[in-house]
Design a protein around this motif. Structure first.
Motif, short mmCIF file in Angstrom:
data_model
loop_
_atom_site.label_atom_id
_atom_site.label_comp_id
_atom_site.label_asym_id
_atom_site.label_seq_id
_atom_site.Cartn_x
_atom_site.Cartn_y
_atom_site.Cartn_z
N LYS A 19 0.85 -1.19 0.00
CA LYS A 19 0.00 0.00 0.00
C LYS A 19 0.88 1.23 0.00
O LYS A 19 1.95 1.26 0.61
CB LYS A 19 -0.90 -0.01 1.22
N PHE A 20 0.42 2.26 -0.68
CA PHE A 20 1.14 3.51 -0.82
C PHE A 20 0.27 4.61 -0.25
O PHE A 20 -0.94 4.63 -0.47
CB PHE A 20 1.40 3.76 -2.31
N ALA A 21 0.88 5.53 0.51
CA ALA A 21 0.12 6.65 1.08
C ALA A 21 0.99 7.89 1.13
O ALA A 21 2.20 7.82 1.31
CB ALA A 21 -0.36 6.30 2.48
N VAL A 22 0.32 9.01 0.95
CA VAL A 22 0.94 10.32 1.13
C VAL A 22 0.11 11.01 2.21
O VAL A 22 -1.10 11.12 2.08
CB VAL A 22 0.90 11.14 -0.18
N SER A 23 0.78 11.44 3.29
CA SER A 23 0.00 11.96 4.41
C SER A 23 0.17 13.46 4.63
O SER A 23 -0.02 13.94 5.75
CB SER A 23 0.33 11.18 5.68
N ASP A 24 0.53 14.19 3.58
CA ASP A 24 0.57 15.65 3.69
C ASP A 24 0.08 16.24 2.37
O ASP A 24 -0.19 15.52 1.42
CB ASP A 24 1.97 16.14 4.06
N HIS A 25 -0.03 17.57 2.32
CA HIS A 25 -0.57 18.23 1.13
C HIS A 25 0.49 18.56 0.09
O HIS A 25 0.16 19.05 -0.98
CB HIS A 25 -1.30 19.52 1.52
N GLY B 38 2.96 16.21 -0.75
CA GLY B 38 3.51 14.98 -1.30
C GLY B 38 4.91 14.68 -0.80
O GLY B 38 5.71 14.07 -1.50
N ARG B 39 5.22 15.11 0.43
CA ARG B 39 6.54 14.90 0.99
C ARG B 39 6.57 13.81 2.06
O ARG B 39 7.61 13.23 2.32
CB ARG B 39 7.09 16.20 1.61
N SER B 40 5.45 13.51 2.66
CA SER B 40 5.38 12.47 3.69
C SER B 40 4.86 11.19 3.04
O SER B 40 3.66 10.99 2.88
CB SER B 40 4.45 12.91 4.83
N ILE B 41 5.81 10.34 2.62
CA ILE B 41 5.51 9.20 1.76
C ILE B 41 5.74 7.90 2.51
O ILE B 41 6.81 7.71 3.11
CB ILE B 41 6.40 9.24 0.51
N HIS B 42 4.74 7.02 2.48
CA HIS B 42 4.82 5.76 3.22
C HIS B 42 4.36 4.60 2.34
O HIS B 42 3.42 4.74 1.56
CB HIS B 42 3.90 5.81 4.45
N PHE B 43 5.02 3.49 2.52
CA PHE B 43 4.59 2.24 1.91
C PHE B 43 4.39 1.26 3.05
O PHE B 43 5.06 1.33 4.08
CB PHE B 43 5.68 1.67 0.97
N SER B 44 3.48 0.33 2.86
CA SER B 44 3.36 -0.75 3.85
C SER B 44 3.23 -2.07 3.09
O SER B 44 2.54 -2.17 2.08
CB SER B 44 2.18 -0.53 4.78
N PHE B 45 3.96 -3.04 3.61
CA PHE B 45 3.96 -4.39 3.07
C PHE B 45 3.77 -5.33 4.25
O PHE B 45 4.64 -5.38 5.13
CB PHE B 45 5.29 -4.73 2.37
N TYR B 46 2.65 -6.02 4.27
CA TYR B 46 2.39 -7.01 5.32
C TYR B 46 2.68 -6.45 6.71
O TYR B 46 3.45 -6.99 7.48
CB TYR B 46 3.20 -8.29 5.07
N GLN B 47 2.07 -5.33 7.03
CA GLN B 47 2.15 -4.65 8.32
C GLN B 47 3.53 -4.08 8.63
O GLN B 47 3.82 -3.71 9.76
CB GLN B 47 1.67 -5.56 9.44
N ARG B 48 4.38 -3.98 7.65
CA ARG B 48 5.71 -3.38 7.83
C ARG B 48 5.68 -2.03 7.12
O ARG B 48 5.37 -1.96 5.93
CB ARG B 48 6.77 -4.29 7.24
N GLN B 49 5.98 -0.96 7.85
CA GLN B 49 5.96 0.38 7.30
C GLN B 49 7.33 0.77 6.76
O GLN B 49 8.35 0.49 7.39
CB GLN B 49 5.57 1.39 8.39
#
Length: 174
Positions: free
Chosen positions: A97-103, A105-116
């Motif tokens: 899963k891919f997520a961006v948590s700011d407006h 596009g600088r706070s970028i996170h991926f998660s794979f099987y509960q690993r961030q």
């Protein structure tokens, strides 16, 4: 009297890490960043729609504010979003899963099987030259850098790639 449980033996993995890396590389294949994106990942599409709203507010205002200036109109930012979109698609091919948590596009996170996993995809930073503070950096406004951080809360790099004399970040193979 409370007994302390015995420390379990270290885990044994049937498959060497090199074989795991090779399997992942085959699954993902060669990543190609397109010049034109046909379909944006929903997180990036949301950023672009927010940019459209900022652009519209700025256009409608008698006194345009830099606060309402679009954030992704420059060629650098459009390139950065294209690279992010490619990484998001690659993550999806691995059930990530891919997520961006700011407006911006600088706070970028991926998660794979509960690993961030947190990455930084931004302008390349250079240590300042002699005579300047040692912990300061200069930012290269044209060069892109991709850093995978050691852990979710860390700022230390585990892996890093950047534009250099041999070419752009996008031309790097695996």
């Amino acid at each position: 009297e409370e007994q302390v449980p015995a420390v379990p033996p270290p885990p044994k993995f049937e498959e060497p890490i090199e074989a795991v890396r090779e399997r992942i590389a085959k699954t993902v294949g060669k990543l190609t960043v397109p010049r034109e994106v046909r379909s944006w990942h929903p997180a990036i599409d949301r950023l672009l729609k927010q940019d459209d709203q900022r652009r519209e507010r700025q256009r409608a205002s008698s006194y345009p504010s830099s606060w309402d200036a679009p954030k992704f109109d420059t060629s650098f930012e459009r390139r950065r979003l294209r690279v992010l979109n490619t990484l998001a698609a690659a993550a999806a091919s691995l059930n990530g899963k891919f997520a961006v948590s700011d407006h911006e596009g600088r706070s970028i996170h991926f998660s794979f099987y509960q690993r961030q996993i947190r990455i930084v995809l931004d302008r390349m930073r250079h240590p300042r030259q002699r005579g300047h503070a040692t912990n300061s950096t200069d930012v290269d406004e044209t060069k892109l850098s991709l850093t995978i951080l050691e852990s979710y809360g860390s700022e230390n790099a585990r892996f890093a790639w950047q534009d250099d004399d041999q070419g752009k970040l996008e031309s790097r193979s695996r």
